[in-house]
Design a protein around this motif. Structure first.
Motif, short mmCIF file in Angstrom:
data_model
loop_
_atom_site.label_atom_id
_atom_site.label_comp_id
_atom_site.label_asym_id
_atom_site.label_seq_id
_atom_site.Cartn_x
_atom_site.Cartn_y
_atom_site.Cartn_z
N ARG A 7 -3.87 -3.52 -9.44
CA ARG A 7 -4.77 -3.08 -8.36
C ARG A 7 -5.46 -4.30 -7.76
NH1 ARG A 7 -6.30 2.36 -7.68
NH2 ARG A 7 -5.52 3.69 -9.34
N LEU A 8 -5.49 -4.32 -6.43
CA LEU A 8 -6.13 -5.40 -5.69
C LEU A 8 -7.19 -4.82 -4.77
CD1 LEU A 8 -2.83 -7.26 -4.73
CD2 LEU A 8 -4.42 -7.92 -6.54
N LYS A 9 -7.81 -5.66 -3.99
CA LYS A 9 -8.82 -5.23 -3.02
C LYS A 9 -8.20 -4.37 -1.92
CE LYS A 9 -11.95 -9.09 -3.49
NZ LYS A 9 -12.70 -10.14 -2.81
N ASP A 10 -9.04 -3.58 -1.28
CA ASP A 10 -8.67 -2.79 -0.10
C ASP A 10 -7.47 -1.87 -0.30
OD1 ASP A 10 -10.79 -4.00 1.22
OD2 ASP A 10 -9.53 -5.51 2.17
N GLY A 11 -7.25 -1.39 -1.52
CA GLY A 11 -6.16 -0.44 -1.77
C GLY A 11 -4.78 -1.06 -1.91
N PHE A 12 -4.69 -2.39 -1.93
CA PHE A 12 -3.40 -3.05 -2.12
C PHE A 12 -3.03 -3.07 -3.60
CE2 PHE A 12 -4.27 -4.90 2.06
CZ PHE A 12 -3.02 -4.82 2.65
N LYS A 46 0.86 -1.18 0.00
CA LYS A 46 0.00 0.00 0.00
C LYS A 46 0.89 1.23 0.00
CE LYS A 46 -4.26 -1.44 2.23
NZ LYS A 46 -5.25 -1.09 3.26
N THR A 47 0.34 2.34 -0.48
CA THR A 47 1.05 3.62 -0.46
C THR A 47 0.19 4.65 0.24
OG1 THR A 47 0.13 4.29 -2.60
CG2 THR A 47 2.23 3.09 -2.65
N ASN A 48 0.77 5.81 0.51
CA ASN A 48 0.02 6.88 1.18
C ASN A 48 -0.70 7.79 0.18
OD1 ASN A 48 2.29 8.16 0.17
ND2 ASN A 48 2.74 9.29 2.04
N GLY A 49 -0.88 7.34 -1.04
CA GLY A 49 -1.60 8.09 -2.07
C GLY A 49 -1.82 7.19 -3.27
N ASP A 50 -2.41 7.73 -4.30
CA ASP A 50 -2.67 6.95 -5.52
C ASP A 50 -1.49 7.09 -6.48
OD1 ASP A 50 -3.80 5.46 -7.54
OD2 ASP A 50 -5.31 6.95 -8.08
N TYR A 51 -0.51 6.23 -6.30
CA TYR A 51 0.71 6.28 -7.12
C TYR A 51 0.88 5.05 -7.99
CZ TYR A 51 1.52 9.65 -3.40
OH TYR A 51 1.38 10.67 -2.51
N ALA A 78 10.44 5.47 -3.71
CA ALA A 78 9.80 6.78 -3.88
C ALA A 78 9.12 6.74 -5.25
CB ALA A 78 10.85 7.89 -3.84
N PHE A 79 8.23 7.66 -5.49
CA PHE A 79 7.50 7.67 -6.76
C PHE A 79 7.76 8.98 -7.49
CE2 PHE A 79 5.44 4.80 -3.89
CZ PHE A 79 5.23 3.68 -4.68
N ALA A 94 5.59 10.92 -1.11
CA ALA A 94 4.96 9.71 -1.65
C ALA A 94 5.77 8.49 -1.23
CB ALA A 94 4.87 9.80 -3.17
N THR A 95 5.17 7.65 -0.39
CA THR A 95 5.91 6.49 0.13
C THR A 95 5.06 5.23 0.16
OG1 THR A 95 5.28 6.96 2.41
CG2 THR A 95 7.33 7.94 1.64
N VAL A 96 5.75 4.12 0.33
CA VAL A 96 5.12 2.84 0.58
C VAL A 96 4.81 2.80 2.07
CG1 VAL A 96 5.53 0.34 0.62
CG2 VAL A 96 6.37 1.71 -1.30
N THR A 97 3.60 2.36 2.44
CA THR A 97 3.22 2.32 3.85
C THR A 97 3.17 0.91 4.43
OG1 THR A 97 0.88 2.35 3.27
CG2 THR A 97 1.94 4.49 3.71
#
Length: 188
Positions: A97-102, A61-66, A114-115, A143-146
């Motif tokens: 793209r997967l379920k629940d934002g993964f 998951k990330t902290n935004g749509d990247y 980083a993105f 923009a990071t991986v969470t």
């Protein structure tokens, strides 16, 4: 004479054996290759032949749509570039793209990812890789991986996305959380 030969033979056999431990996973914050691929080796004795390396599937998951932004790997301080793809390296690497934002990793995401502002399509059309300075100037601030989970199957699994979605729905049984953004402590 036999008394001397046997100890020498035993030492020769023992010196050819060794054990390896996994050391290229996101768990210890290093990438398996310059491309940032996640790799894992099993903890078991091996012969003098090269040890087997198995690339395990990862979701994140990330902290935004990247999901459409090109990832690069920074150093631990996040102020220097460690690795980045060439424009032709991105073919078939866009995350799924997967379920629940993964997202299903197909590029080699790790805690130092980083993105950039470039989309996969834009970057793949560049005539050559941008300079280090140009890449650093195009990183999306913050923009990071969470979160990163290691899945219980390899990256080459044909139905990986379906299996990931099923495991996500079930609460990720058999999956290992290998990274999560450190929580800030409240100063009291």
């Amino acid at each position: 004479m036999h008394k001397l030969i046997y100890p020498i033979m035993i030492l020769a056999v023992l010196s050819g054996c060794h054990s390896t431990k996994g050391n290229g996973t996101a768990e210890n914050k290093s990438s398996g290759t310059s491309l940032g691929l996640h790799t894992e080796t099993r903890d078991k004795p091996t012969s003098s032949r090269p040890s087997a390396v198995v690339a395990m599937a990862h979701i994140y998951k990330t902290n935004g749509d990247y999901n459409d932004k090109v990832p690069v790997t920074l150093n631990a301080r996040r102020d220097g570039l460690v690795s980045y793809p060439g424009p032709s390296d991105l073919i078939g690497c866009r995350p799924v793209r997967l379920k629940d934002g993964f997202l299903l990793d197909r590029r080699g995401i790790n805690p130092s990812t980083a993105f950039t502002r470039w989309t996969y399509e834009e970057y793949s059309k560049l005539p050559s890789a941008p300079s280090t300075e140009e890449i650093m100037a195009n990183i999306i601030p913050g923009a990071t991986v969470t979160k990163i989970y290691r899945m219980p199957f390899t990256t080459g699994t044909p139905d990986a996305a379906e299996r990931c979605d099923s495991l996500i729905s079930e609460g990720l049984p058999g999956c290992k959380l290998v990274y999560t953004v450190p929580q800030l402590k409240n100063p009291e």
